[in-house]
Each structure stands twice: as structure tokens, then as C-alpha cells.
Design a protein around this motif. Sequence first.
Motif, PDB file in Angstrom:
ATOM      1  N   ALA A   1      34.439  -7.963 -29.949  1.00 13.42           N
ATOM      2  CA  ALA A   1      33.157  -8.133 -29.265  1.00 13.42           C
ATOM      3  C   ALA A   1      32.078  -8.541 -30.263  1.00 13.42           C
ATOM      4  CB  ALA A   1      32.769  -6.847 -28.547  1.00 13.42           C
TER       5      ALA A   1
ATOM      6  N   ILE B   1      32.428 -12.245 -31.118  1.00 15.11           N
ATOM      7  CA  ILE B   1      31.922 -13.108 -30.059  1.00 15.11           C
ATOM      8  C   ILE B   1      30.396 -13.137 -30.097  1.00 15.11           C
ATOM      9  CG2 ILE B   1      31.737 -13.373 -27.549  1.00 15.11           C
ATOM     10  CD1 ILE B   1      34.631 -12.223 -27.440  1.00 15.11           C
ATOM     11  N   THR B   2      29.776 -11.983 -30.228  1.00 13.60           N
ATOM     12  CA  THR B   2      28.323 -11.897 -30.285  1.00 13.60           C
ATOM     13  C   THR B   2      27.783 -12.611 -31.517  1.00 13.60           C
ATOM     14  OG1 THR B   2      28.408  -9.779 -29.143  1.00 13.60           O
ATOM     15  CG2 THR B   2      26.370 -10.311 -30.311  1.00 13.60           C
TER      16      THR B   2
ATOM     17  N   SER C   1      39.388 -13.879 -30.454  1.00 12.50           N
ATOM     18  CA  SER C   1      38.082 -14.520 -30.469  1.00 12.50           C
ATOM     19  C   SER C   1      38.097 -15.782 -31.336  1.00 12.50           C
ATOM     20  CB  SER C   1      37.046 -13.548 -31.022  1.00 12.50           C
ATOM     21  OG  SER C   1      35.827 -14.205 -31.258  1.00 12.50           O
TER      22      SER C   1
ATOM     23  N   TYR D   1      39.638 -19.019 -22.762  1.00  9.28           N
ATOM     24  CA  TYR D   1      38.842 -18.081 -21.975  1.00  9.28           C
ATOM     25  C   TYR D   1      37.372 -18.222 -22.321  1.00  9.28           C
ATOM     26  CZ  TYR D   1      43.389 -15.694 -21.675  1.00  9.28           C
ATOM     27  OH  TYR D   1      44.716 -15.397 -21.472  1.00  9.28           O
ATOM     28  N   ASN D   2      36.511 -17.918 -21.343  1.00  9.98           N
ATOM     29  CA  ASN D   2      35.101 -17.699 -21.630  1.00  9.98           C
ATOM     30  C   ASN D   2      34.778 -16.294 -21.131  1.00  9.98           C
ATOM     31  OD1 ASN D   2      34.598 -17.826 -18.846  1.00  9.98           O
ATOM     32  ND2 ASN D   2      33.642 -19.850 -18.941  1.00  9.98           N
ATOM     33  N   SER D   3      33.518 -15.956 -21.015  1.00  8.90           N
ATOM     34  CA  SER D   3      33.160 -14.589 -20.633  1.00  8.90           C
ATOM     35  C   SER D   3      33.586 -14.231 -19.210  1.00  8.90           C
ATOM     36  CB  SER D   3      31.648 -14.393 -20.778  1.00  8.90           C
ATOM     37  OG  SER D   3      30.965 -15.319 -19.956  1.00  8.90           O
ATOM     38  N   VAL D   4      33.878 -15.220 -18.389  1.00 14.80           N
ATOM     39  CA  VAL D   4      34.275 -14.978 -17.001  1.00 14.80           C
ATOM     40  C   VAL D   4      35.789 -14.815 -16.872  1.00 14.80           C
ATOM     41  CG1 VAL D   4      34.251 -15.947 -14.670  1.00 14.80           C
ATOM     42  CG2 VAL D   4      32.276 -16.226 -16.158  1.00 14.80           C
TER      43      VAL D   4
ATOM     44  N   THR E   1      35.452 -18.838 -25.647  1.00 14.61           N
ATOM     45  CA  THR E   1      35.141 -17.724 -26.544  1.00 14.61           C
ATOM     46  C   THR E   1      36.397 -17.059 -27.096  1.00 14.61           C
ATOM     47  OG1 THR E   1      35.020 -16.189 -24.687  1.00 14.61           O
ATOM     48  CG2 THR E   1      32.950 -17.206 -25.408  1.00 14.61           C
ATOM     49  N   LYS E   2      37.536 -17.264 -26.422  1.00 14.96           N
ATOM     50  CA  LYS E   2      38.812 -16.686 -26.861  1.00 14.96           C
ATOM     51  C   LYS E   2      39.943 -17.640 -26.488  1.00 14.96           C
ATOM     52  CE  LYS E   2      38.300 -13.003 -24.317  1.00 14.96           C
ATOM     53  NZ  LYS E   2      38.556 -11.715 -23.655  1.00 14.96           N
TER      54      LYS E   2
END
Length: 164
Positions: A9, A12-13, A115, A137-140, A160-161
Motif C-alpha cells: 500500500a 502504491i501511495t 505493485s 490492476y488498478n484501484s478498482v 497500479t499492480k
Amino acid sequence: MKLPRIAIAALITAAAVLAPVSAATAATAGSGGAGSDADGLQQQIDAVLAEFPGGVQTGPDEVSWQDGAVVLNLAPEGQLAARSVGSCATGAHCVYSGVGLSGSKLTFSTCSTQSVAPLGAPVASIANARSVVVRAYNSVGVVGSVSANSSASTSSWGVTKVGC
């Protein structure tokens, strides 16, 4: 060693924080004389290591984590070397900061979902040198996939991943 969920996490941030650092590094790299590209590249590596603990500089343009299971290859700004699926080692999948498999490259030799934040830029393309499908993948959730032994342009996906 697997990155803990909190570390993922944080990676990603931190991508949002690292992008301006890369831009500042690019300005520094382009402003000096001989050796400024190398100095700028080292500044990028130093920034990545500061933002993503546990990495080790393994070459003049390379940082790795998890004993080499995740490897980031940085390209000097303005010197985006063309890449092909063949440059992504057999059994690995790679994400690139540039379109057409160019720019900095992050290589994954394991199939776990991980990530892409250490790349420090939006993922613009993905190469899959595996015999399985790689998902982006993205945040959704899943935003796309890349078939075995192929590549895809992903700049509009917001990746993002990646994992398989």
C-alpha cells in the motif's frame, strides 16, 4: 521474502510522490556537462531507494527487491531505449514507463500480484514473457490482460499492480 500488505500500500501511495521527484531529476540530469546523465540516474536510484525500503542497487541503472524477484531498470530521461518482449527475460513479465516497451523497466520473476509503484511513472506498456496470462490492476480491479509471449499498450489503464 514477500512485501507485507502495508508495504505494498505504501508503494502504491508513494508512486504519486515519486513522479515529481523523477521530473526534478530529469531537469537536473539535462542541465549539467559530461556525466550529468549518470548523476541524474544515480539521483533517481537514490530517490527510489529512499521511497521504497528494502531495495538494493545492483547496477548503475538497477535496483532490486526480494533477492532479485523484483528488478527496476531505470532509463536516463530523454534516452528511452527501445525494448521488445525479448528483452523481458523468459519466465518474467515487465512493465515500462514508456510506450512501445521503452523507458524504465520493472521486471517480475514471480507470478504473485505486486505493485508497480517503484517504476515511478504510469505504466505505459507491459511485456509478458511467460506462458500464462498477466493481468493488470488498478484501484478498482482488473483493467486488462496480456497474453503469453506478447505485449500491450497500457497508458490508459491506470495500472497500479500486475500479476498472473
